[in-house]
Design a protein around this motif. Structure first.
Motif, PDB file in Angstrom:
ATOM      1  N   GLN A   1      -7.680  -0.020   3.497  1.00  0.00           N
ATOM      2  CA  GLN A   1      -8.423  -0.719   4.564  1.00  0.00           C
ATOM      3  C   GLN A   1      -9.922  -0.771   4.301  1.00  0.00           C
ATOM      4  OE1 GLN A   1      -7.109  -1.738   7.764  1.00  0.00           O
ATOM      5  NE2 GLN A   1      -5.399  -0.393   8.181  1.00  0.00           N
TER       6      GLN A   1
ATOM      7  N   GLU B   1      -8.388   8.661   3.123  1.00  0.00           N
ATOM      8  CA  GLU B   1      -9.274   7.507   3.210  1.00  0.00           C
ATOM      9  C   GLU B   1     -10.681   8.101   3.248  1.00  0.00           C
ATOM     10  OE1 GLU B   1      -8.109   4.017   5.976  1.00  0.00           O
ATOM     11  OE2 GLU B   1      -7.515   5.813   7.033  1.00  0.00           O
TER      12      GLU B   1
ATOM     13  N   HIS C   1      -0.959   6.837   5.811  1.00  0.00           N
ATOM     14  CA  HIS C   1      -0.985   6.311   4.445  1.00  0.00           C
ATOM     15  C   HIS C   1       0.220   5.438   4.141  1.00  0.00           C
ATOM     16  CE1 HIS C   1      -4.507   8.624   3.394  1.00  0.00           C
ATOM     17  NE2 HIS C   1      -3.941   9.710   3.888  1.00  0.00           N
TER      18      HIS C   1
ATOM     19  N   GLY D   1       0.832  -1.204   0.000  1.00  0.00           N
ATOM     20  CA  GLY D   1       0.000   0.000   0.000  1.00  0.00           C
ATOM     21  C   GLY D   1       0.863   1.249   0.000  1.00  0.00           C
ATOM     22  N   SER D   2       1.960   1.223   0.770  1.00  0.00           N
ATOM     23  CA  SER D   2       2.835   2.407   0.852  1.00  0.00           C
ATOM     24  C   SER D   2       3.413   2.731  -0.523  1.00  0.00           C
ATOM     25  CB  SER D   2       4.001   2.139   1.813  1.00  0.00           C
ATOM     26  OG  SER D   2       3.523   1.772   3.073  1.00  0.00           O
TER      27      SER D   2
ATOM     28  N   LYS E   1      -2.721  -4.379   0.569  1.00  0.00           N
ATOM     29  CA  LYS E   1      -2.532  -5.827   0.742  1.00  0.00           C
ATOM     30  C   LYS E   1      -3.813  -6.641   0.889  1.00  0.00           C
ATOM     31  CE  LYS E   1       2.134  -5.547   2.564  1.00  0.00           C
ATOM     32  NZ  LYS E   1       2.347  -4.584   3.668  1.00  0.00           N
TER      33      LYS E   1
ATOM     34  N   ASP F   1      -7.610   6.555  -0.698  1.00  0.00           N
ATOM     35  CA  ASP F   1      -6.834   5.445  -0.160  1.00  0.00           C
ATOM     36  C   ASP F   1      -7.831   4.426   0.390  1.00  0.00           C
ATOM     37  OD1 ASP F   1      -5.416   3.669   1.415  1.00  0.00           O
ATOM     38  OD2 ASP F   1      -4.089   5.188   2.288  1.00  0.00           O
TER      39      ASP F   1
HETATM   40  N1  PMP Z   1      -2.904   3.281   3.726  1.00  0.00           N
HETATM   41  C1  PMP Z   1      -3.604   2.862   4.790  1.00  0.00           C
HETATM   42  C2  PMP Z   1      -4.920   3.500   5.087  1.00  0.00           C
HETATM   43  C3  PMP Z   1      -3.131   1.835   5.622  1.00  0.00           C
HETATM   44  O1  PMP Z   1      -3.818   1.449   6.684  1.00  0.00           O
HETATM   45  C4  PMP Z   1      -1.885   1.241   5.305  1.00  0.00           C
HETATM   46  C5  PMP Z   1      -1.314   0.128   6.180  1.00  0.00           C
HETATM   47  N2  PMP Z   1      -2.170  -0.892   6.413  1.00  0.00           N
HETATM   48  C6  PMP Z   1      -1.189   1.697   4.171  1.00  0.00           C
HETATM   49  C7  PMP Z   1      -1.722   2.718   3.410  1.00  0.00           C
HETATM   50  C8  PMP Z   1       0.135   1.097   3.809  1.00  0.00           C
HETATM   51  O2  PMP Z   1       0.022  -0.205   3.364  1.00  0.00           O
HETATM   52  P1  PMP Z   1       1.267  -1.217   3.458  1.00  0.00           P
HETATM   53  O3  PMP Z   1       1.371  -1.647   4.873  1.00  0.00           O
HETATM   54  O4  PMP Z   1       0.889  -2.333   2.532  1.00  0.00           O
HETATM   55  O5  PMP Z   1       2.467  -0.485   2.994  1.00  0.00           O
END
Ligand code: PMP
Length: 515
Positions: free
Chosen positions: A269, A233, A160, A132-133, A296, A266
């Motif tokens: 979640q 989000e 994020h 996600g990052s 993920k 975003d």
């Molecule tokens: N955006 C949100 C809203 C998240 O909660 C997260 C982490 N769960 C991320 C981005 C980043 O995702 P990742 O852990 O796969 O890098």
């Protein structure tokens, strides 16, 4: 109350009568415990942390084979170790070819087409990466290249992701690491009608949040800043399940678009049916993003993520677009997750189970003084733990106590939010009504038994009367939903502290690199 699950724990325990678990157990091999199990996790349980060694659907198992109901691991979207995903990975991994610089024919990939069918028409281009990052980083790159802008509007307390290039987009991370705000970031107040500067008793609260955001955007423009994007989000999970009033989000999209900026949703979640009423939370908020981020949960934990956008916007990457291809494994895993969601009608189930949970949580709120607010929808809830309903003072110590007591009751919960006083519920989507009932019964029990001598408070001010510690314990990992951070050593907190120190230094370093 401690139940020992036997070789096929889920079937043997009284708590696992649902068909998903039964199905899983048919195919599950007898449990083999690692000779020496891995370290315990301090993230959610500071006292006697759990050593989780395996998981199945909405259940997790520790090194003594005791079964726990998982209420927090949203990444395992359709359930831990779902056989459909395990199969998709193993079958396709068998034919993975790694090459440098050559085009590989992946045949006719299904996943991008299937995603397109469940998204607005203009989101017709899909770029793939591993987390996600990384997807957030890519979305920021796209917005900057497309608009020729540099700046980003974000919501206070938002999260994020955790990679260095996007730390600034996560005020939550920046605050907890003492990172100074970058000049290209503009932070709007989180529209929190329970605890924010404007609250639900103010009929003009939403207008005031909008006016403040407009002020911030106007000031940025007056000082010559060019806004590339607004990232949010549509329903904020990590800050404690804050659901912005939909008109606020619509106004934010309007204001940012008036400056020429793009709107990024975003949905790491909140997507894939979690909110129950809609497949994506932006639909429930009546907005349409220019760029959508999936994380993920689309791979049920397999490291994959995606950015959906228009052909026009994606074109700014030029040749680099090739770097973000869907692999054959991602294709199979993504399709498997969508298929299970559809076949098991998990979105409808989230709506139904969520409605039941909400009704029951509100009942508990009326019964127990320490529950200040209950908010959420589908399978996504935040429960504010306060010293008294009147004072609304965040009661972290009580939230910590409840998370630990619920662990003793075989239910895994987490506390989040700025003051770590918000109990979060984001379980795998196969969470059933029976699970919800069990959760409610045990929560009720734990709240009823709260040791009043330990949590005594002044009824006039609602403040604790004894010397309770509401600060995070030294060396304890800052919790982030979905990210498990194993403890380095079982009983040596100093090692955890030094690990945290190294991480902090590293975070600061990468942050400075960025500037
Ligand atoms: N955006 C949100 C809203 C998240 O909660 C997260 C982490 N769960 C991320 C981005 C980043 O995702 P990742 O852990 O796969 O890098």
């Amino acid at each position: 109350m401690r139940r020992e699950a036997e070789a096929c724990g889920a079937v043997m325990s009284g708590n696992c009568q649902d068909k998903n678990t039964m199905q899983m157990c048919k195919t599950q091999k007898p449990l083999k415990l690692p000779r020496k199990s891995s370290k315990s996790c301090h993230l959610h349980h500071e006292q006697s942390p759990l050593k989780i060694v395996r998981a199945s659907y909405q259940y997790m198992y520790d090194d003594t084979n005791s079964e726990y109901l998982d209420c927090v691991n949203s990444v395992s979207h359709i359930g831990h170790c779902h056989p459909a995903v395990v199969e998709a990975v193993s079958v396709t991994m068998d034919s993975v070819i790694n090459t440098c610089g050559w085009e590989i024919d992946y045949g006719d990939l299904r996943y991008p087409k299937e995603l397109h069918q469940i998204l607005p028409d203009h989101l017709d281009t899909f770029l793939f990466c591993n987390s996600g990052s990384e997807a957030v980083d890519l979305a920021l790159q796209l917005a900057r290249l497309y608009t020729n802008g540099t700046d980003a509007v974000v919501i206070d307390n938002a999260f994020h992701g955790s990679i260095g290039s996007i730390h600034h987009l996560s005020p939550k991370v920046a605050k907890s690491n003492n990172i100074t705000k970058a000049d290209w970031v503009h932070i709007v107040t989180m529209p929190d009608l329970y605890r924010g500067p404007y609250q639900e008793d103010d009929p003009l609260a939403v207008d005031r949040y909008v006016a403040d955001a407009q002020d911030l955007i106007d000031k940025a423009q007056l000082t010559g800043r060019k806004i590339a994007c607004f990232i949010a989000e549509p329903m904020l999970t990590v800050p404690g399940c804050i659901i912005p009033p939909s008109t606020w989000l619509q106004e934010m999209y309007r204001m940012v678009r008036e400056t020429g900026g793009l709107c990024i949703a975003d949905e790491v979640q909140t997507g894939l049916g979690r909110v129950g009423s809609h497949f994506w939370s932006f639909q429930a908020q009546d907005v349409t993003p220019d760029i959508l981020i999936m994380g993920k949960p689309v791979g049920n934990g397999y490291p994959m993520a995606s950015v959906a956008t228009s052909r026009d916007i994606a074109a700014v990457l030029g040749e680099r677009i090739k770097e973000y291809k869907c692999t054959r494994v991602m294709d199979a895993v993504g399709c498997a997750v969508l298929e299970v969601l559809q076949q098991d009608q998990l979105m409808d189930s989230a709506a139904e189970v969520g409605a039941f949970l909400k009704k029951e949580l509100v009942r508990l709120q009326k019964k127990h003084e320490y529950i200040g607010d209950v908010r959420g929808r589908g399978l996504m809830f935040g429960i504010e733990i306060v010293w008294s309903k009147q004072s609304k003072k965040p009661a972290r110590e009580i939230a910590d106590h409840i998370v630990n007591r619920m662990k003793e009751e075989y239910v895994i919960m987490a506390n989040e939010g700025n003051s770590r006083n918000i109990l979060m519920l984001l379980p795998p989507m196969c969470f059933t009504q029976e699970n919800a009932l069990l959760l409610i019964q045990r929560l009720d029990k734990v709240f009823t038994e709260l040791p009043s001598h330990r949590f005594s408070r002044d009824h006039a001010t609602g403040l604790p009367t004894d010397n309770v510690n509401t600060q995070p314990a030294i060396g304890v990992c800052e919790g982030r939903l979905g990210i498990m951070q194993p403890q380095l050593d079982d009983d040596d907190d100093s090692i955890v502290s030094s690990r945290d120190k190294v991480e902090l230094e590293h975070a600061q370093q990468s942050y400075e690199d960025l500037d």
